[in-house]
Design an enzyme around this catalytic site. Structure first.
Site, short mmCIF file in Angstrom:
data_model
loop_
_atom_site.label_atom_id
_atom_site.label_comp_id
_atom_site.label_asym_id
_atom_site.label_seq_id
_atom_site.Cartn_x
_atom_site.Cartn_y
_atom_site.Cartn_z
N PHE A 145 -38.93 18.73 -95.82
CA PHE A 145 -40.49 19.03 -95.60
C PHE A 145 -41.03 20.72 -95.75
O PHE A 145 -40.26 21.33 -95.02
CB PHE A 145 -41.06 18.58 -94.54
CG PHE A 145 -42.51 18.92 -94.32
CD1 PHE A 145 -43.62 17.93 -95.15
CD2 PHE A 145 -43.44 19.88 -93.81
CE1 PHE A 145 -44.94 17.81 -95.21
CE2 PHE A 145 -44.52 19.89 -93.61
CZ PHE A 145 -45.64 19.11 -94.26
N ASP A 231 -36.14 27.90 -94.32
CA ASP A 231 -37.34 27.74 -94.04
C ASP A 231 -37.19 27.35 -92.45
O ASP A 231 -36.74 26.30 -91.84
CB ASP A 231 -37.75 26.24 -94.49
CG ASP A 231 -38.98 25.74 -93.87
OD1 ASP A 231 -39.47 26.27 -92.83
OD2 ASP A 231 -39.78 24.99 -94.82
N LYS A 260 -45.07 28.04 -87.21
CA LYS A 260 -45.30 27.51 -85.96
C LYS A 260 -45.44 28.07 -84.89
O LYS A 260 -46.67 28.33 -84.21
CB LYS A 260 -44.50 26.10 -85.95
CG LYS A 260 -44.85 25.05 -87.01
CD LYS A 260 -44.22 23.74 -86.91
CE LYS A 260 -44.83 22.60 -87.85
NZ LYS A 260 -44.29 22.53 -89.04
C1 LIG Z 1 -44.77 22.47 -90.43
C2 LIG Z 1 -43.67 22.77 -91.50
C3 LIG Z 1 -44.12 23.76 -92.56
C4 LIG Z 1 -45.61 23.74 -93.13
O1 LIG Z 1 -46.25 24.42 -92.17
P1 LIG Z 1 -47.96 24.45 -92.21
O2 LIG Z 1 -48.36 25.34 -91.14
O3 LIG Z 1 -48.27 22.76 -91.95
O4 LIG Z 1 -48.22 24.66 -93.88
C5 LIG Z 1 -43.23 23.78 -93.48
N1 LIG Z 1 -41.78 23.60 -93.19
C6 LIG Z 1 -41.58 23.16 -92.11
C7 LIG Z 1 -40.03 22.97 -91.95
C8 LIG Z 1 -42.27 22.62 -91.20
O5 LIG Z 1 -42.00 22.24 -90.15
#
Ligand SMILES: *Cc1c(COP(=O)(O)O)cnc(C)c1O
Length: 415
Positions: A145, A231, A260
């Site tokens: 994701f 990421d 986050k």
């Molecule tokens: C939550 C998340 C995203 C997206 O972040 P948003 O602030 O919702 O756009 C991307 N990569 C990872 C691994 C995530 O957990």
């Protein structure tokens, strides 16, 4: 549920949500206040928050230092645009560079965004700019994701999420996670600018790769001249017991994205890149109206200061060990995956959504990223007593679902 009087079943005033788009399932609880690991709903009921706003409020709700920093900055200077200099963002950028270097400067530079998806958008654009025309492909993992914008959705390895939005931007290739052979074939066959990976798959249900996977990815990226973009949006900033999860593997990424936990709930994302890569961007190549503004960066500065003072990575490692040990003893739990305080609790039956709902009814917030997995990502400051209480509630929720307790088989949260 709303009754004829416009009140909810438990007597709290109903909230009219009809003017909101239906992008999320109807919530069963409406929260009005939080403090540390605790939350209170509109009816005044107390909950333990073991989801932490999806791994966001790592210092707990309403942390006084972050609250004071935001209030103070709101009274001083909120926003002037990136046409002008401000003082807070540059300071946070150098702090992040030191955290990525695990205490010493890593020699990189930061772009501030407003979310995780935007941080990844920056990384994808930077990789294309760095690699030059013709070498534009970004390789990411099935089940990963990376966000909901069109490009980050294309990078996200979940075909079901792609389907309604085709055609997606081209130039994205997916390979199985934790499979160096598959990655090597992709690098041999496509003009790859970057490999984009979560060090632990978060939304997919907290999937931890083999211990040598990331180091192998680093080696393959070097051999094929591709950037390694990590990421760390969910894993970063102390949650897994190190400042960044890639540090467990002892490697140096080219680009790191985070968001986050960075503002403890204030919206802020960041894309760090080592200086030679960052140099691919010149004025006008990328931008954001709000990105790096004083208010959001003041929240990040306070968050990082407190995390440093309390040694947040050590707290996460210690509390994570206690929580993992207790969870493994629960009947119905067959395994606990993850690191620090990012945990996936594997159940012996696909009842995670029902257990999640049963836990919520008993005052515990968790979520169910897979049918057989609960995800726990509590604040890193969670107290031992709160861990014990949460495990007790989860045990009761598991027992209720397995015993077929009526009223618990309701829809639970989705990521
Ligand atoms: C939550 C998340 C995203 C997206 O972040 P948003 O602030 O919702 O756009 C991307 N990569 C990872 C691994 C995530 O957990």
């Amino acid at each position: 549920m709303t009754g004829p009087s416009g009140m909810t079943g438990d007597g709290a005033p109903a909230v009219d949500r009809s003017a909101l788009m239906h992008t999320y399932p109807e919530p069963t609880v409406t929260f009005v206040r939080g403090q540390g690991t605790e939350l209170w709903d509109v009816a005044g009921r107390r909950y333990l928050d073991f989801l932490g706003g999806l791994a966001v409020v790592s210092l707990g709700h309403a942390h006084p230092r972050v609250a004071d920093a935001v209030a103070e900055q709101a009274r001083t200077l909120v926003h002037v645009s990136n046409l002008f200099g401000t003082t807070v963002g540059p300071e946070v950028a150098s702090t992040l560079d030191r955290l990525i270097g695990d205490g010493s400067p890593a020699g990189g530079q930061v772009f501030f965004a407003n979310s995780g998806a935007e941080a990844n958008e920056c990384a994808i654009k930077l990789a294309r700019r760095w690699a030059g025309p013709g070498r534009h492909v970004v390789v990411s993992a099935w089940e990963s994701f990376h966000g909901r914008t069109l490009a980050t959705l294309a990078a996200t390895g979940q075909p079901a999420k792609h389907e309604p939005f085709r055609p997606l931007p081209p130039g994205f290739v997916h390979v199985p996670y934790d499979d160096l052979g598959g990655l090597e074939r992709a690098l041999e066959h496509a003009p790859v600018a970057a490999v984009l990976l979560e060090p632990i798959l978060g939304e997919a249900g907290v999937i931890v790769p083999s211990s040598d996977f990331l180091a192998g990815v680093r080696r393959l990226c070097d051999e094929h001249g591709a950037l390694l973009v990590v990421d760390e949006i969910q894993t970063g900033l102390a949650r897994t017991g190190r400042w960044f999860a890639f540090q467990h593997a002892g490697l140096r990424p080219d680009v790191v994205t985070m968001a986050k936990a960075l503002g403890n709930g204030m919206p802020i994302g960041a894309c760090w890149a080592r200086a030679e890569v960052a140099a691919a961007f010149g004025p006008g190549d990328h931008g954001s109206t709000f990105g790096g503004q004083p208010l959001a960066t003041a929240a990040a500065r306070a968050t990082l200061q407190v995390m440093h003072e309390i040694d947040a990575p050590a707290l996460a490692a210690r509390a994570g060990a206690r929580l993992t040990t207790a969870l493994r003893r629960l009947p119905g739990v067959v395994g606990v995956r993850g690191a620090g305080l990012l945990l996936g609790v594997e159940l012996d039956e696909p009842v995670a959504a029902a257990v999640c709902a049963a836990a919520l009814e008993r005052g515990l917030v968790v979520n169910a990223p897979r049918s057989d997995t609960l995800r726990l990502a509590p604040p890193l400051v969670v107290a031992d007593g709160e861990i014990d209480e949460a495990v007790e509630i989860l045990g009761a929720a598991l027992a209720a679902v397995v015993d077929g307790d009526p009223g618990t088989e309701t829809k639970a949260s989705t990521p």
